[in-house]
Design an enzyme around this catalytic site. Sequence first.
Site, PDB file in Angstrom:
ATOM      1  CD1 TRP A 137      -2.275  -2.306   1.716  1.00  0.00           C
ATOM      2  CD2 TRP A 137      -2.865  -1.441   0.194  1.00  0.00           C
ATOM      3  NE1 TRP A 137      -2.605  -2.489   1.420  1.00  0.00           N
ATOM      4  CE2 TRP A 137      -3.332  -2.326   0.101  1.00  0.00           C
ATOM      5  CE3 TRP A 137      -3.746  -0.347  -1.056  1.00  0.00           C
ATOM      6  CZ2 TRP A 137      -4.559  -2.782  -0.410  1.00  0.00           C
ATOM      7  CZ3 TRP A 137      -4.042  -1.316  -1.968  1.00  0.00           C
ATOM      8  CH2 TRP A 137      -5.089  -2.398  -1.681  1.00  0.00           C
ATOM      9  CG  ASP A 206      -3.245   4.251   4.306  1.00  0.00           C
ATOM     10  OD1 ASP A 206      -4.118   4.481   4.759  1.00  0.00           O
ATOM     11  OD2 ASP A 206      -3.136   3.145   3.085  1.00  0.00           O
ATOM     12  CE  LYS A 230      -8.071  -2.189   4.852  1.00  0.00           C
ATOM     13  NZ  LYS A 230      -7.873  -3.788   4.332  1.00  0.00           N
TER      14      LYS A 230
END
Length: 394
Positions: A137, A206, A230
Amino acid sequence: MPVTWKRPTPPIATSNTGGPVRGAARTDFDLMQETPMRAYNFCAGPAALPEAVLKQAQVEMLDYHGKGLSVMEMSHRSADYVAIAEQAEQDLRDLMNIPSNYKVLFLQGGASQQFAMIPMNLLRGKTTADYVNTGMWSDKAIKEAKKFCQVNVVASDEANGFRKVPDVATWQVNPDAAYLHYTPNETIHGVQFDFIPDSSVSLVADYSSIILAEPLDVSKFGLIYAGAQKNIGPAGLVVVIVREDLLGQVVPGTPTMLDYKIHADNGSMYNTPSTYAWYLSGLVFQWLKAQGGLEKMGEINRRKAAKLYAAIDGSEFYGNPVALPNRSMMNVPFTLAKPELEKTFLKEADAAGLLNLAGHRSVGGMRASIYNAVAEEGVDALVAFMADFARRYG
């Protein structure tokens, strides 16, 4: 083992001519007398939601507080929906103790769209940004940022297969960078920072896979972003927490919809937002408050992770390659001593009601994502299954 449950095909009221009656109530939308037994969902995202939240949404699905319509049918400009949105923001502010000089935005496009929005909004006349690479990511964020500026990768563990956070003493930071970006928790390789970096420039993070898992000092950051699917709510929403002084200096040519200040000035309603996802996220915030807030969730999450890592480390049948200080509290990858048994493991786990344990396609193996909504008894059930599987196949 969970009981298989299938919603019955509902009867449809008919007239004396045999045709359906317009507006007749359909019994498949009535509340069930018994709640079906739910499996334990270890998916990395879209992930498990608290059962209490789903039940509350079920109760309010057709008729929100006597209004005669569903939240997803409401105008986002209506007083009822504005109240829902404002309450959700306030609950999130309370949970995270967000300072008053930060804007909280509920946007669309997921965390991946933020990979571009961040340089568009935060370069502020500079041409360089710093990034730490600890997994897929952060690597994606780096590749997107390169479209807008020069990216200085201050540190990377890619050469080692992303097994740890690079020693901060080795970081090559640029004091003239617009900001420093990092990913506190990488879902795929299961690598988590055990510290918040000190930075002379704005710190950007993030937090998609670990937000709300434990307390966090928001004041250390210029911007935090997190995809909802999530630990916040359903897919379709991304939360951005941004310090006010960073707003208003976008890269020339930035589309209106990618300007944080536009969204901040319009209460995240410049266009129609993801209303139902926002509402459900608000219910999750209320649920977290009822659990005792982030201090309590942190205790529970650390206990869950400790149980699972103990099961892995205590058996020669399982392994985890991540450096001990950087093992993720939310995403626990593990391998089998006999890789040829992976399909058998997944098949039997699925039959036992332990779902979505396959590792990411890029790395293989197994992965258990144990977000806030995964109950501790779910981790206990997984640990027991792992021990039994190792006994039978080891």
